[in-house]
Scaffold this motif. Structure first.
Motif, PDB file in Angstrom:
ATOM      1  N   GLU A 108       0.837  -0.983   0.019  1.00 19.02           N
ATOM      2  CA  GLU A 108      -0.001   0.236   0.057  1.00 19.02           C
ATOM      3  C   GLU A 108       0.744   1.227   0.012  1.00 19.02           C
ATOM      4  O   GLU A 108       0.524   1.976  -0.678  1.00 19.02           O
ATOM      5  N   PRO A 157      -2.142  -9.038  -0.322  1.00 17.16           N
ATOM      6  CA  PRO A 157      -3.550  -8.878  -0.528  1.00 17.16           C
ATOM      7  C   PRO A 157      -3.979  -9.573   0.959  1.00 17.16           C
ATOM      8  O   PRO A 157      -3.399 -10.587   1.344  1.00 17.16           O
ATOM      9  N   GLU A 158      -5.095  -8.883   1.518  1.00 17.03           N
ATOM     10  CA  GLU A 158      -5.435  -9.342   2.828  1.00 17.03           C
ATOM     11  C   GLU A 158      -5.609 -10.806   2.849  1.00 17.03           C
ATOM     12  O   GLU A 158      -5.279 -11.475   3.655  1.00 17.03           O
ATOM     13  N   ASP A 159      -6.297 -11.349   1.903  1.00 21.98           N
ATOM     14  CA  ASP A 159      -6.660 -12.870   2.092  1.00 21.98           C
ATOM     15  C   ASP A 159      -5.337 -13.744   2.167  1.00 21.98           C
ATOM     16  O   ASP A 159      -5.279 -14.663   2.691  1.00 21.98           O
ATOM     17  N   ASN A 212       0.912  -7.939   8.415  1.00 21.62           N
ATOM     18  CA  ASN A 212       0.976  -7.740   7.149  1.00 21.62           C
ATOM     19  C   ASN A 212       1.787  -6.432   6.501  1.00 21.62           C
ATOM     20  O   ASN A 212       1.509  -5.907   5.541  1.00 21.62           O
TER      21      ASN A 212
END
Ligand SMILES: O=C(O)CCC(=O)C(=O)O
Ligand SMILES: [Fe+2]
Length: 197
Positions: free
Chosen positions: A2, A21-23, A160
């Motif tokens: 990000e 990516p979050e997942d 993350n």
């Protein structure tokens, strides 16, 4: 990724958020936090704190997460942030620090590349413990010199998020002792194509 912030002194280092990516981050956290992932290592005495693979050969359980496309994208983003070009393939490591564990000040600098199996010049470490905050310990400290009194930055290993460090003789850093939980991370160890720091 990000947003990345890079500081130039005392050596290039910085932070980045939302690396995966979050997942993908959630699934990697499940894998790295699963005792089965560490079972073979656990039979060793003392238990292993890290294991390595290469960017082209992720462990089968996460090969669908750390895909060649994702590995390439991470490398290209790190190249962009540091302004360097890295070798295409690179070592990747899974790491865990139980309560009480940390690393004292060091620089990961190896004057002779041939002398170290996992030689690297730049590193991205992504943290994968979901409930980490500043009180959990395991903080990454950045130091001006090989002296605990010269800490100029403290990086919280938030879920993350990642830390970035260019290695060299003056790249002093340390990890404070973990206070709660297990501190998990995946490290991506890049080498400048010049072979130099
Ligand atoms: O996990 C971190 O934040 C840093 C780890 C480190 O310095 C190392 O593995 O050499
Ligand atoms: Fe280090």
């Amino acid at each position: 990724m990000e947003s990345a912030t890079l500081f130039r002194t005392p050596f290039p280092h910085g932070t980045v958020r939302g690396v995966f990516p979050e997942d993908v981050a959630r699934e990697l956290a499940m894998w790295i936090g699963d005792e089965r992932t560490w079972r073979d290592c656990d039979r060793e005495d003392p238990p292993r704190r890290s294991f390595y693979w290469t960017s082209t050969a992720a462990p089968p359980a996460i090969a669908g997460l750390l895909t060649p496309a994702l590995m390439r994208s991470l490398r290209e983003q790190a190249e962009e942030i540091f302004g360097k070009s890295f070798e295409r393939d690179f070592p990747v490591s899974a790491n865990r620090y139980p309560v009480g564990h940390g690393i004292k000040i060091h620089n990961d600098y190896f004057p002779d590349p041939a002398a170290h199996r996992y030689f690297f010049t730049h590193r991205l470490i992504v943290y994968l413990s979901p409930d980490t905050d500043a009180d959990s310990g395991g903080l990454l400290g950045i130091f001006e010199r090989d002296d605990p009194g010269t800490r100029i930055r403290t990086i919280v290993p938030a879920f993350n998020a990642g830390s970035l460090m260019a290695m060299g003789p003056g790249s002093f850093h340390a990890v404070s002792a973990v206070k709660t939980g297990v501190r998990y991370s995946i490290g991506f160890s890049f080498t400048n194509i010049t072979g130099r720091y």
